[in-house]
Scaffold this motif. Structure first.
Motif, PDB file in Angstrom:
ATOM      1  N   PRO A   1      41.415  35.605  39.304  1.00  0.00           N
ATOM      2  CA  PRO A   1      41.289  34.890  40.584  1.00  0.00           C
ATOM      3  C   PRO A   1      42.087  35.550  41.711  1.00  0.00           C
ATOM      4  CG  PRO A   1      41.688  33.343  38.786  1.00  0.00           C
ATOM      5  CD  PRO A   1      41.937  34.712  38.242  1.00  0.00           C
TER       6      PRO A   1
ATOM      7  N   ALA B   1      40.098  38.694  42.848  1.00  0.00           N
ATOM      8  CA  ALA B   1      38.890  38.314  43.581  1.00  0.00           C
ATOM      9  C   ALA B   1      39.235  37.791  44.973  1.00  0.00           C
ATOM     10  CB  ALA B   1      38.109  37.262  42.796  1.00  0.00           C
TER      11      ALA B   1
ATOM     12  N   SER C   1      38.236  39.421  48.563  1.00  0.00           N
ATOM     13  CA  SER C   1      37.530  38.568  49.522  1.00  0.00           C
ATOM     14  C   SER C   1      38.231  38.569  50.875  1.00  0.00           C
ATOM     15  CB  SER C   1      37.443  37.142  48.975  1.00  0.00           C
ATOM     16  OG  SER C   1      36.975  36.244  49.952  1.00  0.00           O
TER      17      SER C   1
ATOM     18  N   GLY D   1      39.353  31.108  47.749  1.00  0.00           N
ATOM     19  CA  GLY D   1      38.989  32.238  46.899  1.00  0.00           C
ATOM     20  C   GLY D   1      39.562  32.101  45.499  1.00  0.00           C
TER      21      GLY D   1
ATOM     22  N   TYR E   1      37.819  28.884  43.682  1.00  0.00           N
ATOM     23  CA  TYR E   1      36.458  29.097  43.188  1.00  0.00           C
ATOM     24  C   TYR E   1      36.448  29.986  41.947  1.00  0.00           C
ATOM     25  CZ  TYR E   1      35.017  27.200  47.717  1.00  0.00           C
ATOM     26  OH  TYR E   1      34.836  26.403  48.818  1.00  0.00           O
ATOM     27  N   ALA E   2      37.231  31.063  41.976  1.00  0.00           N
ATOM     28  CA  ALA E   2      37.304  31.940  40.808  1.00  0.00           C
ATOM     29  C   ALA E   2      37.914  31.208  39.619  1.00  0.00           C
ATOM     30  CB  ALA E   2      38.117  33.187  41.151  1.00  0.00           C
TER      31      ALA E   2
ATOM     32  N   GLY F   1      28.558  28.214  39.209  1.00  0.00           N
ATOM     33  CA  GLY F   1      28.323  29.004  40.415  1.00  0.00           C
ATOM     34  C   GLY F   1      27.603  28.199  41.479  1.00  0.00           C
TER      35      GLY F   1
ATOM     36  N   VAL G   1      30.063  26.024  43.173  1.00  0.00           N
ATOM     37  CA  VAL G   1      30.872  26.794  44.116  1.00  0.00           C
ATOM     38  C   VAL G   1      30.116  27.003  45.429  1.00  0.00           C
ATOM     39  CG1 VAL G   1      31.786  29.108  44.560  1.00  0.00           C
ATOM     40  CG2 VAL G   1      32.315  27.951  42.409  1.00  0.00           C
TER      41      VAL G   1
ATOM     42  N   ALA H   1      34.565  34.349  50.199  1.00  0.00           N
ATOM     43  CA  ALA H   1      35.102  33.776  48.964  1.00  0.00           C
ATOM     44  C   ALA H   1      33.976  33.321  48.042  1.00  0.00           C
ATOM     45  CB  ALA H   1      36.027  32.604  49.290  1.00  0.00           C
TER      46      ALA H   1
ATOM     47  N   THR I   1      32.136  36.555  46.604  1.00  0.00           N
ATOM     48  CA  THR I   1      32.898  37.224  45.548  1.00  0.00           C
ATOM     49  C   THR I   1      32.932  36.384  44.278  1.00  0.00           C
ATOM     50  OG1 THR I   1      34.936  36.301  46.484  1.00  0.00           O
ATOM     51  CG2 THR I   1      34.374  38.557  47.093  1.00  0.00           C
ATOM     52  N   SER I   2      32.935  35.072  44.429  1.00  0.00           N
ATOM     53  CA  SER I   2      32.981  34.202  43.247  1.00  0.00           C
ATOM     54  C   SER I   2      31.709  34.304  42.412  1.00  0.00           C
ATOM     55  CB  SER I   2      33.211  32.749  43.672  1.00  0.00           C
ATOM     56  OG  SER I   2      34.467  32.602  44.301  1.00  0.00           O
TER      57      SER I   2
ATOM     58  N   VAL J   1      33.269  37.982  40.460  1.00  0.00           N
ATOM     59  CA  VAL J   1      33.881  37.340  39.291  1.00  0.00           C
ATOM     60  C   VAL J   1      32.993  37.481  38.049  1.00  0.00           C
ATOM     61  CG1 VAL J   1      34.649  35.153  38.313  1.00  0.00           C
ATOM     62  CG2 VAL J   1      35.320  35.774  40.633  1.00  0.00           C
TER      63      VAL J   1
END
Length: 735
Positions: A185, A188, A192, A225, A228-229, A258, A261, A297, A300-301, A305
């Motif tokens: 996390p 990531a 982000s 960020g 979410y990760a 996902g 998110v 964010a 990238t998640s 990730v």
């Protein structure tokens, strides 16, 4: 995917280094009286009337008068040096009317500039301060007065960001117990933020970007960020623990979690975008530019990730730390502690509901005493130039000198500049001077075209004093035949800002609540849940504003959060640590937008888990208990990270950052504990099957975007054998 994100971050960062990060100091409020005064001020009243065109150097000699011969000689030499500085068109001597205090120990050199870059006010001020060497050599203190606008104040938060990342790392290590899982996390979120800040920096070449934008983007981007990760990583580890193969676990994680998110990020973006309706170019730009960090964010998640998870596979649990964390449980096995809490809440929902409401009401009650006002430099960092110059000016010329009024009258007929000034200019100056609360009025100035008159007036009150606003209103009420009076300046701008915010706040709140409820309706296809979730987020806002009122408006610990007491406060432990601090009028609206979006994240995560459990079991009470049990630890860890990040920003000396840090930290803490742990589960238990009720006509017209319908799909051989069917999300075993 990993290579693409790293290249993007590196390229965008390099681009901002090479091309620069242009920023704008546009703090105009279109359509207001103060804005009209500032526009007239720039038209034909001489040099230095543009933003950043005037710099004041405050002189102070503790040993004797500035009129002593050695001091006078040094000041004259300094004036000569100042006039040689590029872009300086005028350097006014302090030995003039209004330029030196009655005690003769405090004076002001006023420097006017043209043809310079107004955005580089800090650099220009430093150059002028360096040119005051002769005065400094004579033993006279030279302090630049802070003539910047809020957008000029660049907030550098490097230490706060580092502290926030370190705290987040510690929470992740404790939550996962493995170094590799904890780093995902963090990595990531940093990628982000790098991409987001790079985009924002390059956008400065195309649009006006306030200097606060990178700070807001970093605060919000770092928090969401990591959150979410964290949510995706927790889901992935539970699937691995259930025996799901790596790539199928990644697919299932992105399919369900996902989607959650994406919807959670959407609510944050909606809340920030609502600032477009606030009526301020500054806040409007802050809203959509900060939203860029949230978009990064989310992206990238759901891309970076999963790529990391696919590369690491089971090595995500490598480098396990002894005695820290727990082994991930199966996909449908909630953590025992939170599961027991969920069952306890499910057995006594009315008791929990009444108790939660009582606690939240007590936390929100102080918000009724929230005091808004101008947070001037009298509350700034004790050792800063802005604070020192503010105090010297107040001692020498009175508190109102730090927020002078710019009175400009548009004339119906053209007049000629003369000595003495024309009759209408004299009448106007007399009317302003005799207004209650006015301490001093300067000689009127006539515009080059003879169609307007400008008068600088000083009130009896500091900019942060509410009585200063009354003086502005009184001056605006002056009626002189043939003249239309406008009032500008910092205090007048704050008065107009307060009125504009009071006018637009209901619209902003209404749009955020309605759009967020609609997004949740798409996510869960449950009208009651959508409306209830949107209203629940307003509850956490009440607690945040209550905390702000206690700390700042009532002064219960303002010194303990690092605020420096103003010079007017008497010495003593109580006075130095417990004193009232005004809160800028635009802060509550910005806090609302940020907090509403962040609070909705946890609502989406919890509702997703409850909905998935309900689709498997058809038992509402069990679904609530299981949903709370499976997400409680994740939400708590995410909230701890958020709180740690925001508390780290409280250590920053800027008062505005402290206000945001306190408000955000308290709101997230309350939201993740009382609201998500007790209030939301109890209301869902009481509503029963009505939670997921959806009229057939509405179910038919809603697009098939529900995030919970596939959120718990398991690969064949690893699920619980229950099939999910139907666009409305009704499983075979659902009631």
């Amino acid at each position: 995917m990993l290579a693409l994100w790293m290249l993007a971050a590196a390229a965008l960062t390099a681009g901002t280094v090479v091309l620069g990060r242009p920023t704008s100091n546009d703090v105009s409020i279109p359509g207001t009286d103060a804005q009209r005064a500032h526009e007239l001020m720039r038209e034909g009243f001489g040099p230095g009337m543009d933003p950043g065109g005037t710099v004041q150097l405050v002189l102070y000699d503790k040993d004797g008068p500035l009129t002593d011969e050695p001091n006078k000689s040094a000041i004259e030499k300094t004036l000569t040096d100042l006039r040689r500085v590029p872009h300086v068109v005028e350097a006014q001597t302090p030995f003039r009317m209004g330029g030196i205090a009655a005690n003769l120990r405090i004076g002001v050199i006023t420097v006017r500039m043209e043809g310079h870059d107004p955005a580089k006010l800090t650099e220009n001020t430093k150059r002028l301060t360096d040119a005051a060497g002769p005065v400094r050599a004579a033993g006279v203190e030279v302090v630049p007065a802070d003539s910047s606008t809020p957008a000029d104040k660049e907030i550098k938060t490097g230490p706060s960001e580092i502290i926030g990342v370190i705290c987040a790392m510690l929470v992740l290590l404790f939550a996962f117990g493995t170094v590799v899982a904890a780093l995902i996390p963090i990595f990531a979120a940093l990628i982000s933020i790098g991409v987001g800040l790079g985009v924002i920096g390059l956008l400065g070449h195309l649009v006006d970007v306030p200097k606060q934008a990178p700070v807001m983007a970093t605060m919000i981007g770092l928090g969401v960020g990591i959150d979410y990760a964290l949510f995706l990583l927790s889901r992935y580890r539970r699937l691995l623990a259930a025996g799901v193969p790596v790539h199928e676990a990644v697919r299932t994680t992105v399919t369900g979690s996902g989607g959650a998110v994406v919807f959670a990020g959407g609510t944050v973006i909606i809340a920030l975008s609502a600032l477009l309706l606030a009526g301020f170019p500054l806040m409007r730009t802050l809203g959509w530019i900060t939203g860029i960090s949230v978009v990064c964010a989310v992206l990238t998640s759901i891309t970076l990730v999963p790529a990391l998870l696919g590369l690491l596979g089971h090595r995500v649990n490598a480098l396990r730390l002894p005695f820290i964390g727990r082994k991930a449980r199966g996909a449908h096995t909630p953590a025992s502690g939170w599961a027991r809490l969920g069952l306890w809440v499910a057995k006594r929902p009315w008791t929990v509901l009444i108790g939660s409401v009582a606690i939240l009401a007590a936390l929100a009650a102080p918000a009724l005493g929230l005091k808004l006002g101008a947070l001037d430099d009298g509350y700034g960092e004790a050792d800063s130039d802005a604070r020192r110059s503010y105090e010297l000016m107040a001692i020498g010329f009175g508190p109102g000198i730090n927020g002078p009024l710019i009175v400009i009258a548009e004339l119906d007929q053209k007049i000629e500049d003369s000595d003495p000034p024309p009759a209408i200019a004299q009448v106007l100056a007399q009317r302003v001077e005799h207004t209650e609360g006015i301490a001093h009025v300067a000689e009127p100035l006539i515009n080059e075209n003879g169609r307007s008159v400008m008068i600088h007036a000083v009130s009896d009150y500091s900019p942060s004093d509410p009585k200063a606003l009354d003086v502005v209103r009184a001056v605006r009420g002056i009626d002189v035949p043939g003249a239309n009076v406008h009032v500008g300046g910092e205090v007048a701008g704050m008065a107009d800002a307060s009125e504009r915010i009071a006018e637009r706040t209901p619209l902003v709140i209404g749009v955020v609540v309605v759009l967020s409820a609609l997004l949740l309706l798409l996510a869960f296809r449950a009208p009651l849940v959508a409306v209830k979730a949107a209203l629940m987020n307003l509850v956490s806002l009440g607690a945040a504003f209550g905390a702000l009122a206690l700390v700042f408006s009532f002064g219960l610990g303002s010194g303990l959060v690092g605020m420096d007491a103003p010079a007017s406060v008497n010495a003593g432990f109580v006075n130095l640590y417990f004193f009232s601090v005004p809160i800028d009028s635009y802060v509550p609206l910005m806090l609302f937008a940020v907090l509403f979006g962040l609070s909705m994240d946890y609502e989406v995560f919890l509702l997703t888990a409850v909905r998935q459990a309900y689709l498997r079991t058809g038992d509402n009470r069990q679904a609530v208990a299981e949903g709370l049990g499976s997400t409680g630890r994740v939400i708590t860890s995410a909230a701890l990270i958020m709180v740690a990040v925001f508390v780290a920003f409280i250590a920053y000396p800027d008062p505005l950052v402290k206000v945001f840090g306190v408000g955000l930290a308290v709101a997230i803490a309350v939201d993740a504990t009382i609201i998500r742990g007790f209030l939301v589960p109890s209301t869902m238990v009481l509503l029963g099957r009505w939670n997921w009720w959806c009229p057939k006509w509405l179910d038919r017209i809603l697009p098939p975007l529900s995030i919970a319908e596939h959120g718990d799909d398991e690969p064949e051989g690893h699920g619980d054998g229950r099939e999910l069917v139907g666009a409305g999300g009704q499983g075979k075993n659902a009631v």
